[in-house]
Design a protein around this motif. Structure first.
Motif, short mmCIF file in Angstrom:
data_model
loop_
_atom_site.label_atom_id
_atom_site.label_comp_id
_atom_site.label_asym_id
_atom_site.label_seq_id
_atom_site.Cartn_x
_atom_site.Cartn_y
_atom_site.Cartn_z
N THR A 121 21.33 53.24 44.90
CA THR A 121 21.30 53.12 43.46
C THR A 121 19.97 52.57 42.98
O THR A 121 19.21 51.98 43.75
CB THR A 121 22.46 52.22 42.97
OG1 THR A 121 22.55 52.27 41.55
CG2 THR A 121 22.29 50.77 43.42
N GLN A 172 21.37 50.63 35.00
CA GLN A 172 21.57 51.37 36.25
C GLN A 172 21.38 52.85 35.95
O GLN A 172 22.29 53.51 35.44
CB GLN A 172 22.96 51.09 36.81
CG GLN A 172 23.17 51.63 38.22
CD GLN A 172 24.52 51.21 38.80
OE1 GLN A 172 25.44 50.84 38.08
NE2 GLN A 172 24.64 51.23 40.11
N ASP A 205 20.56 55.39 38.10
CA ASP A 205 20.98 56.36 39.10
C ASP A 205 21.90 55.65 40.09
O ASP A 205 21.47 54.71 40.75
CB ASP A 205 19.76 56.96 39.82
CG ASP A 205 20.13 58.11 40.75
OD1 ASP A 205 19.20 58.79 41.24
OD2 ASP A 205 21.33 58.34 41.02
N LYS A 206 23.13 56.07 40.16
CA LYS A 206 24.05 55.52 41.16
C LYS A 206 24.64 56.64 42.02
O LYS A 206 25.71 56.50 42.60
CB LYS A 206 25.14 54.69 40.51
CG LYS A 206 25.96 55.38 39.44
CD LYS A 206 26.98 54.42 38.85
CE LYS A 206 27.81 55.08 37.77
NZ LYS A 206 28.83 54.16 37.21
#
Lengths: 111, 114
Positions: free
Chosen positions: B47, B54, B56-57
């Protein structure tokens, strides 16, 4: 789909120059080429980054041909302490790009 | 100056326990990453945070994995109901804003699930 291809392992004697080549046939126009070094039980360490031609720092040199479809990391006069895994990455242009590490090249320096 | 620190360095958990892994990035680094590294493999992206967001997970392997960075500095990776396949080294890295390929890694947390 792997973005880079590099040898899984290499051996070298102390004092020799070591060249590790990485193939990246699908490199994008804005991509940079970055190399990391990882010792056992440590996180990777940034070594060098380049876009084209040649980049040199106190640790290594990076050679990039005009077509940029490959690059070569050159370590001068290696010592036992250069035994590590070396990763080649491409990306990091103008937009966010997920960082993908391959299996790297495990370099063993022999006395 | 201080580098990226992670705690604990080693964690042993029984299967089914929850764990929390902490990362203290370099002060002023906007971007923060978590990776999972199995033995003999390269780090695998989990991530990415930019400040507290956040962004990009996509690498989180299941909904048992959760990461947060509420104030844009320290981050915590939480794994619920740990399973044996979660055993790995968890690496945290930080970087200046857009220079995401020049990352500074911590020493990692070795998680062993028994």
């Amino acid at each position: 789909l792997a973005k880079t291809t590099q040898p899984i392992s290499m051996d070298s004697y102390e004092g020799q120059e070591v060249n590790i080549t990485c193939s990246h046939n699908n490199i994008a126009t804005n991509d940079y080429i970055t190399w990391y070094q990882q010792f056992p039980s440590q996180g990777p360490r940034f070594i060098i980054q380049g876009y084209k031609t040649k980049v040199t720092n106190e640790v290594a040199s990076l050679f990039i041909p005009a077509d940029r479809k490959s690059s070569t990391l050159s370590l001068p006069r290696v010592s036992l302490s250069d035994t590590a895994v070396y990763y080649c990455l491409v990306g990091g242009g103008t937009s966010y790009d997920k960082v993908i590490f391959g299996p790297g090249t495990s370099l063993s320096v022999i006395p | 100056g201080a580098g990226v620190s992670q705690s604990p360095r080693y964690k042993v958990a029984k299967r089914g326990q929850d764990v929390a892994l902490r990362c203290d990035p370099i002060s002023g680094h906007v971007s923060l990453f978590w990776y999972q590294q199995a033995l003999g493999q390269g780090p695998e992206f989990l991530t990415y945070f930019q400040n507290e967001a956040q962004l990009d997970k996509s690498g989180l392997p299941s909904d048992r994995f959760f990461a947060e960075r509420p104030e844009g500095s320290v981050s915590t990776l939480k794994i619920q109901r740990t399973q044996q396949e979660d055993s790995a080294v968890y690496l945290c890295a930080s970087s200046l804003d857009r220079v995401i390929y020049e990352q500074y890694f911590g020493p990692g947390t070795r998680l062993t699930v028994t």
